[in-house]
Design a protein around this motif. Structure first.
Motif, PDB file in Angstrom:
ATOM      1  N   ARG A  85      27.050  14.967  65.240  1.00  0.00           N
ATOM      2  CA  ARG A  85      27.574  15.324  66.561  1.00  0.00           C
ATOM      3  C   ARG A  85      27.908  16.808  66.627  1.00  0.00           C
ATOM      4  O   ARG A  85      27.626  17.479  67.618  1.00  0.00           O
ATOM      5  CB  ARG A  85      28.816  14.491  66.890  1.00  0.00           C
ATOM      6  N   GLU A  86      28.515  17.326  65.575  1.00  0.00           N
ATOM      7  CA  GLU A  86      28.880  18.744  65.553  1.00  0.00           C
ATOM      8  C   GLU A  86      27.632  19.615  65.575  1.00  0.00           C
ATOM      9  O   GLU A  86      27.576  20.627  66.273  1.00  0.00           O
ATOM     10  CB  GLU A  86      29.723  19.056  64.321  1.00  0.00           C
ATOM     11  N   LEU A  87      26.605  19.220  64.829  1.00  0.00           N
ATOM     12  CA  LEU A  87      25.357  19.976  64.813  1.00  0.00           C
ATOM     13  C   LEU A  87      24.694  19.954  66.188  1.00  0.00           C
ATOM     14  O   LEU A  87      24.227  20.986  66.677  1.00  0.00           O
ATOM     15  CB  LEU A  87      24.416  19.403  63.754  1.00  0.00           C
ATOM     16  N   ALA A  88      24.675  18.799  66.836  1.00  0.00           N
ATOM     17  CA  ALA A  88      24.080  18.695  68.174  1.00  0.00           C
ATOM     18  C   ALA A  88      24.851  19.547  69.171  1.00  0.00           C
ATOM     19  O   ALA A  88      24.252  20.221  70.024  1.00  0.00           O
ATOM     20  CB  ALA A  88      24.045  17.237  68.623  1.00  0.00           C
ATOM     21  N   SER A  89      26.157  19.563  69.065  1.00  0.00           N
ATOM     22  CA  SER A  89      26.977  20.377  69.959  1.00  0.00           C
ATOM     23  C   SER A  89      26.711  21.865  69.744  1.00  0.00           C
ATOM     24  O   SER A  89      26.590  22.632  70.709  1.00  0.00           O
ATOM     25  CB  SER A  89      28.457  20.064  69.728  1.00  0.00           C
ATOM     26  N   ALA A  90      26.605  22.274  68.487  1.00  0.00           N
ATOM     27  CA  ALA A  90      26.312  23.674  68.187  1.00  0.00           C
ATOM     28  C   ALA A  90      24.939  24.057  68.720  1.00  0.00           C
ATOM     29  O   ALA A  90      24.754  25.158  69.261  1.00  0.00           O
ATOM     30  CB  ALA A  90      26.396  23.924  66.684  1.00  0.00           C
ATOM     31  N   ALA A  91      23.979  23.163  68.579  1.00  0.00           N
ATOM     32  CA  ALA A  91      22.630  23.432  69.086  1.00  0.00           C
ATOM     33  C   ALA A  91      22.654  23.590  70.606  1.00  0.00           C
ATOM     34  O   ALA A  91      22.014  24.480  71.161  1.00  0.00           O
ATOM     35  CB  ALA A  91      21.670  22.322  68.668  1.00  0.00           C
ATOM     36  N   GLN A  92      23.386  22.716  71.283  1.00  0.00           N
ATOM     37  CA  GLN A  92      23.485  22.794  72.737  1.00  0.00           C
ATOM     38  C   GLN A  92      24.123  24.108  73.174  1.00  0.00           C
ATOM     39  O   GLN A  92      23.664  24.758  74.109  1.00  0.00           O
ATOM     40  CB  GLN A  92      24.289  21.605  73.287  1.00  0.00           C
ATOM     41  N   THR A  93      25.166  24.512  72.484  1.00  0.00           N
ATOM     42  CA  THR A  93      25.824  25.782  72.781  1.00  0.00           C
ATOM     43  C   THR A  93      24.855  26.946  72.598  1.00  0.00           C
ATOM     44  O   THR A  93      24.800  27.864  73.426  1.00  0.00           O
ATOM     45  CB  THR A  93      27.066  25.965  71.897  1.00  0.00           C
TER      46      THR A  93
END
Length: 122
Positions: A85-93
């Motif tokens: 989830r953290e990786l996906a959030s960072a990617a989205q950012t």
């Protein structure tokens, strides 16, 4: 669990606590199900205010790194899904920032590949 707070560090003490527990959970130093010290207990051992440790625990719980089970205590959660989830959030950012900067998909991917090569030495 071993944590060290560096007063002269630019990161706030709560962020240092959060980052160190998060890293230890991800690396397996703190295994899934490990019971963390109480907020008050950890604060006393680190020489911090209880609110500082409580803020770190709230952030860790929000990230999915730890889970609170009421009066039973606070435990390390299964890290896999939290890390994803953290990786996906960072990617989205990153994608949102790349678009604001006017980058197209090809340019954004090239920047990520360069960063990955630099980080992983490939």
């Amino acid at each position: 669990m071993t944590l060290k707070i560096h007063i002269d560090d630019s990161a706030a003490p709560y962020e240092q606590v959060r980052a160190q527990i998060s890293e230890q959970a991800r690396s397996g130093v703190l295994p899934v199900g490990y019971r963390l010290p109480t907020v008050r207990g950890l604060a006393e051992s680190l020489g911090l205010a209880a609110n500082t440790v409580a803020k770190a625990y709230r952030a860790l719980e929000s990230d999915g790194v730890i889970e609170t089970r009421g009066r039973n205590g606070t435990f390390v959660a299964a890290a896999g899904s939290a890390a994803e989830r953290e990786l996906a959030s960072a990617a989205q950012t990153y994608v949102e920032r790349a678009r604001r900067l006017g980058s197209d998909e090809k340019g954004a991917l090239a920047a990520v590949r360069d960063a990955l090569r630099a980080a992983y030495g490939k």
